[in-house]
Motif scaffolding. Structure first.
Motif, PDB file in Angstrom:
ATOM      1  N   LEU A   5      -4.287  -6.601  -2.893  1.00 53.31           N
ATOM      2  CA  LEU A   5      -3.249  -6.181  -2.856  1.00 53.31           C
ATOM      3  C   LEU A   5      -3.055  -4.612  -3.299  1.00 53.31           C
ATOM      4  O   LEU A   5      -3.167  -4.310  -4.376  1.00 53.31           O
ATOM      5  CB  LEU A   5      -2.155  -7.125  -3.446  1.00 53.31           C
ATOM      6  N   ASP A   6      -2.525  -3.702  -2.430  1.00 48.18           N
ATOM      7  CA  ASP A   6      -2.198  -2.409  -2.333  1.00 48.18           C
ATOM      8  C   ASP A   6      -0.765  -2.277  -2.851  1.00 48.18           C
ATOM      9  O   ASP A   6      -0.031  -2.100  -2.220  1.00 48.18           O
ATOM     10  CB  ASP A   6      -2.667  -1.487  -1.324  1.00 48.18           C
ATOM     11  N   THR A   7      -0.668  -2.410  -4.155  1.00 48.88           N
ATOM     12  CA  THR A   7       0.792  -1.989  -4.791  1.00 48.88           C
ATOM     13  C   THR A   7       0.812  -1.729  -6.309  1.00 48.88           C
ATOM     14  O   THR A   7      -0.290  -2.032  -6.924  1.00 48.88           O
ATOM     15  CB  THR A   7       1.505  -3.589  -4.541  1.00 48.88           C
ATOM     16  N   ALA A   8       1.774  -1.677  -6.767  1.00 53.32           N
ATOM     17  CA  ALA A   8       1.980  -1.703  -8.349  1.00 53.32           C
ATOM     18  C   ALA A   8       3.318  -2.452  -8.632  1.00 53.32           C
ATOM     19  O   ALA A   8       3.899  -2.598  -9.794  1.00 53.32           O
ATOM     20  CB  ALA A   8       2.163  -0.158  -8.940  1.00 53.32           C
ATOM     21  N   VAL A 162     -12.334  -1.520   2.380  1.00 49.52           N
ATOM     22  CA  VAL A 162     -11.346  -0.672   3.666  1.00 49.52           C
ATOM     23  C   VAL A 162     -10.053  -0.531   3.253  1.00 49.52           C
ATOM     24  O   VAL A 162      -9.259  -1.514   2.680  1.00 49.52           O
ATOM     25  CB  VAL A 162     -11.309  -1.647   4.842  1.00 49.52           C
ATOM     26  N   ALA A 163      -9.470   0.625   3.046  1.00 46.88           N
ATOM     27  CA  ALA A 163      -7.999   0.928   2.591  1.00 46.88           C
ATOM     28  C   ALA A 163      -7.262   1.572   3.570  1.00 46.88           C
ATOM     29  O   ALA A 163      -7.799   1.851   4.751  1.00 46.88           O
ATOM     30  CB  ALA A 163      -8.229   1.965   1.410  1.00 46.88           C
ATOM     31  N   ALA A 164      -6.031   1.970   3.208  1.00 45.59           N
ATOM     32  CA  ALA A 164      -4.839   2.197   4.181  1.00 45.59           C
ATOM     33  C   ALA A 164      -4.787   1.137   5.480  1.00 45.59           C
ATOM     34  O   ALA A 164      -4.817   1.768   6.608  1.00 45.59           O
ATOM     35  CB  ALA A 164      -5.184   3.652   4.730  1.00 45.59           C
ATOM     36  N   VAL A 165      -4.683   0.159   5.261  1.00 54.62           N
ATOM     37  CA  VAL A 165      -4.778  -1.152   6.173  1.00 54.62           C
ATOM     38  C   VAL A 165      -3.547  -1.126   6.797  1.00 54.62           C
ATOM     39  O   VAL A 165      -2.530  -1.521   5.847  1.00 54.62           O
ATOM     40  CB  VAL A 165      -5.460  -2.410   5.782  1.00 54.62           C
ATOM     41  N   ARG A 166      -3.198  -1.059   7.974  1.00 55.80           N
ATOM     42  CA  ARG A 166      -1.807  -0.918   8.710  1.00 55.80           C
ATOM     43  C   ARG A 166      -1.485  -2.370   9.396  1.00 55.80           C
ATOM     44  O   ARG A 166      -0.377  -2.420   9.566  1.00 55.80           O
ATOM     45  CB  ARG A 166      -1.751   0.113   9.662  1.00 55.80           C
ATOM     46  N   VAL A 171      -7.658  -6.064   9.200  1.00 63.14           N
ATOM     47  CA  VAL A 171      -8.432  -6.751   8.388  1.00 63.14           C
ATOM     48  C   VAL A 171      -9.594  -7.467   9.410  1.00 63.14           C
ATOM     49  O   VAL A 171     -10.576  -7.839   8.857  1.00 63.14           O
ATOM     50  CB  VAL A 171      -7.555  -7.860   7.883  1.00 63.14           C
ATOM     51  N   VAL A 172      -9.082  -8.053  10.450  1.00 58.41           N
ATOM     52  CA  VAL A 172     -10.448  -8.795  11.258  1.00 58.41           C
ATOM     53  C   VAL A 172     -11.329  -7.876  11.792  1.00 58.41           C
ATOM     54  O   VAL A 172     -12.653  -8.235  11.582  1.00 58.41           O
ATOM     55  CB  VAL A 172      -9.310  -9.234  12.456  1.00 58.41           C
ATOM     56  N   LEU A 186       1.707  -5.987   1.018  1.00 58.16           N
ATOM     57  CA  LEU A 186       2.180  -7.468   1.263  1.00 58.16           C
ATOM     58  C   LEU A 186       2.606  -7.953   2.384  1.00 58.16           C
ATOM     59  O   LEU A 186       2.322  -8.902   2.807  1.00 58.16           O
ATOM     60  CB  LEU A 186       3.291  -7.547   0.071  1.00 58.16           C
ATOM     61  N   ASP A 187       3.324  -6.929   3.322  1.00 58.81           N
ATOM     62  CA  ASP A 187       3.728  -7.308   4.480  1.00 58.81           C
ATOM     63  C   ASP A 187       2.504  -7.513   5.339  1.00 58.81           C
ATOM     64  O   ASP A 187       2.709  -8.281   6.389  1.00 58.81           O
ATOM     65  CB  ASP A 187       4.654  -6.097   5.170  1.00 58.81           C
ATOM     66  N   VAL A 188       1.519  -6.541   5.172  1.00 61.23           N
ATOM     67  CA  VAL A 188       0.239  -7.112   6.160  1.00 61.23           C
ATOM     68  C   VAL A 188      -0.263  -8.242   5.799  1.00 61.23           C
ATOM     69  O   VAL A 188      -0.888  -8.911   6.617  1.00 61.23           O
ATOM     70  CB  VAL A 188      -0.721  -5.839   6.024  1.00 61.23           C
ATOM     71  N   LEU A 189      -0.446  -8.661   4.319  1.00 63.21           N
ATOM     72  CA  LEU A 189      -1.052  -9.949   3.900  1.00 63.21           C
ATOM     73  C   LEU A 189      -0.190 -11.148   4.515  1.00 63.21           C
ATOM     74  O   LEU A 189      -0.761 -12.012   5.007  1.00 63.21           O
ATOM     75  CB  LEU A 189      -1.050  -9.865   2.684  1.00 63.21           C
ATOM     76  N   ARG A 190       1.058 -11.067   4.421  1.00 67.56           N
ATOM     77  CA  ARG A 190       1.818 -12.037   4.998  1.00 67.56           C
ATOM     78  C   ARG A 190       1.733 -12.164   6.631  1.00 67.56           C
ATOM     79  O   ARG A 190       1.769 -13.308   6.847  1.00 67.56           O
ATOM     80  CB  ARG A 190       3.336 -11.692   4.779  1.00 67.56           C
ATOM     81  N   SER A 191       1.598 -11.139   7.136  1.00 69.68           N
ATOM     82  CA  SER A 191       1.409 -11.314   8.735  1.00 69.68           C
ATOM     83  C   SER A 191      -0.093 -11.847   8.915  1.00 69.68           C
ATOM     84  O   SER A 191      -0.154 -12.312  10.344  1.00 69.68           O
ATOM     85  CB  SER A 191       1.582  -9.946   9.357  1.00 69.68           C
TER      86      SER A 191
END
Length: 221
Positions: A5-8, A162-166, A171-172, A186-191
């Motif tokens: 997860l990319d966050t703080a 892999v970073a800056a995933v939009r 991801v796939v 988090l929104d991308v992980l949820r999706s």
């Protein structure tokens, strides 16, 4: 493939952790600034929330100063990975960190040459920023393919992160290429869970199930 997860934001980390698919966390100065909290305090709390690697970034631009900051970060928790920009000074610092046994994440990677240098210097992870390349009409996933080939050609132990995933397709595609990890908001992980046909199908099943009288009661012991 590992998912970070990319966050703080610790509340986001708790939510993703509870899903059972979170392998680690990446942060950067922008994320920590948005949290409005002291940097080391945030890093320490995140490290306590997850068992996997937590990338925490240095803010210096010179190798000696990067080393000073990175050594401090490495003492916060055993799962800290020191995040270092893939500049000339950064690669120099990565080499020194590697010699000292400190894990590193080479960040802001936009070319296969940067990734090659980071791997040669002993980086634990190398992070190509695919979304930022896509935004300037470059194909970010092509860079991921090139780095994967370089790592495989020379059996570098450096992991491809892999970073800056939009979006989910990033991801796939990363998984199909054979990336070791991807870090996402988090929104991308949820999706990754979501598809309209799932909701339609689930509602149909529930509606049909509701017409079965006392469906479970007959199996009660």
């Amino acid at each position: 493939m590992e998912l970070f997860l990319d966050t703080a934001q610790v509340d986001e980390i708790r939510e993703a952790r509870d899903w059972g698919v979170l392998d680690g966390v990446t942060t950067n100065p922008s994320h920590v600034a948005a949290s409005g909290r002291p940097f080391l305090e945030v890093v320490r709390e995140i490290c306590a929330l997850v068992d996997g690697p937590v990338s925490a970034e240095v803010t210096a631009t010179l190798a000696d100063e990067m080393m000073e900051q990175g050594r401090l970060l490495s003492r916060v928790a055993p799962n800290v990975v020191v995040k270092v920009p893939a500049t000339r000074e950064g690669i120099k610092a990565i080499r020194q960190f590697s010699d000292e046994g400190i894990s590193t994440n080479a960040t802001l990677v936009f070319t296969p040459a940067q990734a090659l240098l980071a791997a040669k210097a002993g980086a634990t992870y190398v992070s190509p920023f695919v979304g930022r390349l896509d935004a300037i009409q470059h194909h970010g996933m092509e860079l991921v393919e090139q780095i994967r080939r370089i790592h495989d050609n020379y059996s570098f132990p450096t992991k491809l992160l892999v970073a800056a995933v939009r979006h989910p397709d990033h991801v796939v595609e990363a998984a199909l290429i054979g990336a070791d990890a991807a870090t996402l908001r988090l929104d991308v992980l949820r999706s990754l869970y979501e598809h309209p046909l799932v909701n339609i199908g689930l509602q149909q099943f529930l509606d049909d199930w509701a017409r079965i009288p006392n469906a479970f009661r007959r199996y009660e012991l």
